[in-house]
Design a protein around this motif. Structure first.
Motif, PDB file in Angstrom:
ATOM      1  N   MET A 132      51.517  41.414  58.891  1.00  0.00           N
ATOM      2  CA  MET A 132      51.263  41.207  57.394  1.00  0.00           C
ATOM      3  C   MET A 132      50.617  39.616  57.287  1.00  0.00           C
ATOM      4  SD  MET A 132      53.511  41.829  54.010  1.00  0.00           S
ATOM      5  CE  MET A 132      53.502  43.487  53.966  1.00  0.00           C
ATOM      6  N   GLY A 133      49.832  39.373  56.748  1.00  0.00           N
ATOM      7  CA  GLY A 133      49.184  38.008  56.656  1.00  0.00           C
ATOM      8  C   GLY A 133      49.694  37.160  55.531  1.00  0.00           C
ATOM      9  N   LYS A 134      49.640  35.980  55.724  1.00  0.00           N
ATOM     10  CA  LYS A 134      50.040  35.293  54.364  1.00  0.00           C
ATOM     11  C   LYS A 134      49.968  35.600  53.025  1.00  0.00           C
ATOM     12  CE  LYS A 134      50.665  30.934  57.339  1.00  0.00           C
ATOM     13  NZ  LYS A 134      50.450  29.717  57.547  1.00  0.00           N
ATOM     14  N   ILE A 135      48.658  35.745  52.980  1.00  0.00           N
ATOM     15  CA  ILE A 135      48.166  36.327  51.473  1.00  0.00           C
ATOM     16  C   ILE A 135      48.783  37.454  51.091  1.00  0.00           C
ATOM     17  CG2 ILE A 135      46.235  36.922  50.323  1.00  0.00           C
ATOM     18  CD1 ILE A 135      44.655  34.909  51.547  1.00  0.00           C
ATOM     19  N   ASP A 136      49.119  38.443  52.064  1.00  0.00           N
ATOM     20  CA  ASP A 136      49.451  39.761  51.728  1.00  0.00           C
ATOM     21  C   ASP A 136      51.144  39.446  51.307  1.00  0.00           C
ATOM     22  OD1 ASP A 136      47.504  41.276  52.477  1.00  0.00           O
ATOM     23  OD2 ASP A 136      47.898  41.464  54.527  1.00  0.00           O
ATOM     24  N   ILE A 137      51.617  38.751  52.085  1.00  0.00           N
ATOM     25  CA  ILE A 137      52.948  38.451  51.574  1.00  0.00           C
ATOM     26  C   ILE A 137      53.182  37.685  50.504  1.00  0.00           C
ATOM     27  CG2 ILE A 137      55.273  37.099  52.376  1.00  0.00           C
ATOM     28  CD1 ILE A 137      54.374  37.601  55.282  1.00  0.00           C
ATOM     29  N   GLN A 161      45.356  43.994  47.078  1.00  0.00           N
ATOM     30  CA  GLN A 161      44.357  43.641  48.277  1.00  0.00           C
ATOM     31  C   GLN A 161      43.614  42.461  48.090  1.00  0.00           C
ATOM     32  OE1 GLN A 161      45.227  47.129  49.987  1.00  0.00           O
ATOM     33  NE2 GLN A 161      43.498  45.798  50.496  1.00  0.00           N
ATOM     34  N   ASP A 162      43.796  41.722  48.913  1.00  0.00           N
ATOM     35  CA  ASP A 162      42.792  40.457  49.033  1.00  0.00           C
ATOM     36  C   ASP A 162      41.298  40.900  49.873  1.00  0.00           C
ATOM     37  OD1 ASP A 162      43.083  38.670  51.954  1.00  0.00           O
ATOM     38  OD2 ASP A 162      44.158  40.344  51.614  1.00  0.00           O
ATOM     39  N   LYS A 163      41.248  41.919  50.205  1.00  0.00           N
ATOM     40  CA  LYS A 163      39.916  42.449  50.976  1.00  0.00           C
ATOM     41  C   LYS A 163      39.851  43.634  50.339  1.00  0.00           C
ATOM     42  CE  LYS A 163      39.921  39.544  54.936  1.00  0.00           C
ATOM     43  NZ  LYS A 163      41.140  38.660  54.407  1.00  0.00           N
ATOM     44  N   ILE A 164      38.667  44.281  50.465  1.00  0.00           N
ATOM     45  CA  ILE A 164      38.055  45.630  49.878  1.00  0.00           C
ATOM     46  C   ILE A 164      38.759  46.674  51.049  1.00  0.00           C
ATOM     47  CG2 ILE A 164      36.454  47.212  49.593  1.00  0.00           C
ATOM     48  CD1 ILE A 164      34.711  44.515  48.785  1.00  0.00           C
ATOM     49  N   HIS A 165      39.261  47.568  50.723  1.00  0.00           N
ATOM     50  CA  HIS A 165      39.891  48.777  51.524  1.00  0.00           C
ATOM     51  C   HIS A 165      38.912  50.109  51.112  1.00  0.00           C
ATOM     52  CE1 HIS A 165      42.184  51.535  53.491  1.00  0.00           C
ATOM     53  NE2 HIS A 165      43.421  50.724  53.658  1.00  0.00           N
ATOM     54  N   TYR A 166      38.176  50.338  52.380  1.00  0.00           N
ATOM     55  CA  TYR A 166      37.249  51.405  51.978  1.00  0.00           C
ATOM     56  C   TYR A 166      37.680  52.802  52.069  1.00  0.00           C
ATOM     57  CZ  TYR A 166      33.718  47.900  52.291  1.00  0.00           C
ATOM     58  OH  TYR A 166      33.130  46.728  52.013  1.00  0.00           O
ATOM     59  N   ALA A 167      39.281  53.121  52.328  1.00  0.00           N
ATOM     60  CA  ALA A 167      39.843  54.184  52.332  1.00  0.00           C
ATOM     61  C   ALA A 167      40.899  54.242  51.133  1.00  0.00           C
ATOM     62  CB  ALA A 167      40.263  54.726  53.416  1.00  0.00           C
ATOM     63  N   MET A 168      40.707  53.325  50.062  1.00  0.00           N
ATOM     64  CA  MET A 168      41.736  53.021  49.301  1.00  0.00           C
ATOM     65  C   MET A 168      42.163  54.468  48.485  1.00  0.00           C
ATOM     66  SD  MET A 168      43.566  50.219  48.663  1.00  0.00           S
ATOM     67  CE  MET A 168      45.466  50.432  48.094  1.00  0.00           C
ATOM     68  N   GLU A 216      50.327  27.942  43.527  1.00  0.00           N
ATOM     69  CA  GLU A 216      50.302  28.230  44.959  1.00  0.00           C
ATOM     70  C   GLU A 216      49.663  29.378  45.631  1.00  0.00           C
ATOM     71  OE1 GLU A 216      54.526  28.371  45.718  1.00  0.00           O
ATOM     72  OE2 GLU A 216      54.978  26.053  45.301  1.00  0.00           O
ATOM     73  N   LEU A 217      49.758  30.343  44.711  1.00  0.00           N
ATOM     74  CA  LEU A 217      48.929  31.683  45.156  1.00  0.00           C
ATOM     75  C   LEU A 217      47.392  31.265  44.920  1.00  0.00           C
ATOM     76  CD1 LEU A 217      49.349  34.633  45.981  1.00  0.00           C
ATOM     77  CD2 LEU A 217      49.163  35.311  43.480  1.00  0.00           C
ATOM     78  N   ILE A 218      46.998  30.750  43.865  1.00  0.00           N
ATOM     79  CA  ILE A 218      45.490  30.287  43.594  1.00  0.00           C
ATOM     80  C   ILE A 218      45.036  29.548  44.777  1.00  0.00           C
ATOM     81  CG2 ILE A 218      43.981  29.022  42.236  1.00  0.00           C
ATOM     82  CD1 ILE A 218      45.564  29.886  39.830  1.00  0.00           C
ATOM     83  N   ASN A 219      45.810  28.668  45.384  1.00  0.00           N
ATOM     84  CA  ASN A 219      45.418  27.583  46.483  1.00  0.00           C
ATOM     85  C   ASN A 219      45.433  28.558  47.674  1.00  0.00           C
ATOM     86  OD1 ASN A 219      45.315  25.321  44.720  1.00  0.00           O
ATOM     87  ND2 ASN A 219      47.540  24.781  45.446  1.00  0.00           N
ATOM     88  N   MET A 220      46.222  29.499  47.822  1.00  0.00           N
ATOM     89  CA  MET A 220      46.311  30.169  49.340  1.00  0.00           C
ATOM     90  C   MET A 220      44.907  31.059  49.022  1.00  0.00           C
ATOM     91  SD  MET A 220      49.225  32.644  50.723  1.00  0.00           S
ATOM     92  CE  MET A 220      50.441  31.177  51.012  1.00  0.00           C
ATOM     93  N   ILE A 221      44.500  31.680  48.137  1.00  0.00           N
ATOM     94  CA  ILE A 221      43.884  32.600  48.203  1.00  0.00           C
ATOM     95  C   ILE A 221      42.278  32.032  48.152  1.00  0.00           C
ATOM     96  CG2 ILE A 221      42.475  34.628  46.791  1.00  0.00           C
ATOM     97  CD1 ILE A 221      45.407  35.618  45.783  1.00  0.00           C
ATOM     98  N   THR A 222      42.101  30.958  47.109  1.00  0.00           N
ATOM     99  CA  THR A 222      40.803  30.306  47.112  1.00  0.00           C
ATOM    100  C   THR A 222      40.597  29.206  47.971  1.00  0.00           C
ATOM    101  OG1 THR A 222      41.530  28.934  45.344  1.00  0.00           O
ATOM    102  CG2 THR A 222      41.035  31.050  44.609  1.00  0.00           C
TER     103      THR A 222
END
Length: 322
Positions: free
Chosen positions: A1-6, A86-93, A236-242
Motif C-alpha cells: 500500500m502506497g503513502k497516498i493510499d495510507i 482512489q488516487d488513480k483510476i481503477h478500470y474495474a471499480m 498534509e494530504l493536499i501536499n502529498m497528493i498534489t
C-alpha cells in the motif's frame, strides 16, 4: 500500500469526514447523517471458496466501513456505509465494489445463521425447514450497503462506471436480464466550485484544491473563507497528493491555505523569471562564442553546460536569424 493510499484511508476514517462525504453525495449537502450516529466496523470481508479445487478463503479489506443508525418513525434503521479511496483510476471499480458489497450481504446472512445456531442450543428460536436451509428467517432483513468512491485525482474518470459499461456486448435483450451495478463516485473535476460549498469539512477543501492544482494562478481560491482555516491533516494530504508545498506555523492547528498558495505561486513566478534571465544571459554568451568560431565542446566548457544544451541553443539561434 502506497503513502497516498495510507494517508487517504486514515483521513477518511474520521466519522465527520465520512458523514460529510455521504451527506454531500446522497443528501446534496444537507446534514442528515450525524457523525455521532456512525459506528466503525470490521473492514475485512471474506470470499468463501467453492468447488473441489477450492483452497483457503480469500480476505478482502475495504478502505473504510461504518454502520449508520437512523431513526425513522420511532424505529432504528441501520445502513452500512463504505468508502473506497482512489488516487488513480481503477478500470474495474464496478466489479470491485460489487464484490465488496456482495460479501457484506453474505456476511450478514452468515451472522444471522450463526446467531440462530447458538440460540437453538437453548431451543430459543425454532426454524422452519426452509429457514434452517438458508439460515435466514422469512421476516429477517438485511442492512443496505452503500459504497462511495472518493477519487483523489484531477483527471476525468474515464473508466467504466457500471458493470454494463464493462461488457463486450450491446444486445439490450440480453442485458436486461443481467443485473447492472453502478458505482457511486465523487469526481473533483466534475464538481462545480459553487457545489464545493456544500461540504462542511475540509474534505471539500482537499478535493477542490486537487481540482485546481494545475491552474496557473490562484484566482480560484481568492475570497474563499474556507481555505483560510484548513486543518493541518487536510493540508498534509493536499501536499502529498498534489506536490504542493503549503506550509503553516507549527504551533497552529489550522493553516491559511489562501495566503500560502498565493505566496507559493508568486515565489514560483519570481524563480521562473530569475531562471529566464539567467538562461538569456547564457544564450547571449553562446551567441558571442559562435561568432568567435568556437566549437560546441569548447562553448559547453565555457558556459558549464552539457553539449546537448548548447546544440539546442545554437539550433534556436539559427532559426531566429533565418
Amino acid at each position: 500500500m502506497g503513502k497516498i493510499d495510507i494517508a487517504t484511508k486514515q483521513y477518511m476514517s474520521h466519522k465527520n469526514i465520512i458523514a460529510d462525504a455521504f451527506n454531500f453525495y446522497v443528501y446534496d449537502g444537507v446534514q442528515i447523517i450525524k457523525p455521532e450516529k456512525l459506528q466503525k466496523i470490521d473492514t475485512a470481508e471474506f470470499m468463501m471458496p467453492y468447488g473441489n479445487d477450492a483452497k483457503a478463503a480469500v480476505q478482502k479489506i475495504r478502505d473504510n466501513l461504518m454502520i449508520w443508525e437512523s431513526v425513522t418513525d420511532g424505529n432504528a434503521v441501520y445502513v452500512v456505509l463504505g468508502t473506497e479511496n482512489q488516487d488513480k483510476i481503477h478500470y474495474a471499480m464496478a466489479v470491485k465494489n460489487m464484490l465488496y458489497d456482495s460479501l457484506q450481504y453474505a456476511k450478514q446472512v452468515e451472522e444471522a445463521k450463526s446467531s440462530y445456531r447458538n440460540k437453538n442450543k437453548g431451543a430459543a428460536i425454532k426454524l422452519s425447514s426452509e429457514e434452517f436451509l438458508s439460515g435466514f428467517r422469512k421476516e429477517d432483513k438485511l442492512m443496505p450497503v452503500v459504497t462511495l468512491v472518493i477519487y483523489f485525482g484531477d483527471k476525468s474518470w474515464d473508466g467504466a462506471k457500471s458493470v454494463h459499461d464493462m461488457f463486450c456486448v450491446n444486445d439490450e435483450q440480453i442485458l436486461k436480464y443481467v443485473p447492472d451495478y453502478k458505482i457511486n463516485l465523487i469526481e473533483p473535476i466534475k464538481v462545480s466550485d459553487s457545489e464545493y460549498e456544500k461540504f462542511k469539512t475540509d474534505l471539500g477543501s482537499v478535493l477542490q484544491f486537487i481540482k485546481h492544482q494545475s491552474d496557473d494562478d490562484g484566482r480560484w481560491i481568492k475570497g474563499k473563507r474556507r481555505f483560510q482555516n484548513v486543518e493541518k491533516e487536510a493540508v498534509e494530504l493536499i501536499n502529498m497528493i498534489t506536490g504542493a508545498n503549503i506550509a503553516g506555523n507549527e504551533k497552529d492547528e489550522v493553516v491559511d491555505v489562501c495566503r500560502a498558495w498565493e505566496n507559493s505561486l508568486k515565489n514560483a513566478k519570481d524563480e521562473g523569471q530569475r531562471e529566464g534571465r539567467i538562461a538569456g544571459q547564457i544564450e547571449g554568451k553562446i551567441e558571442a562564442y559562435i561568432d568567435c568560431n568556437m566549437t560546441i565542446p569548447e562553448i559547453a566548457k565555457k558556459v558549464s553546460k552539457p553539449e546537448e544544451y548548447v546544440r539546442e541553443v545554437v539550433k534556436k539561434l539559427s532559426a531566429v536569424s533565418q
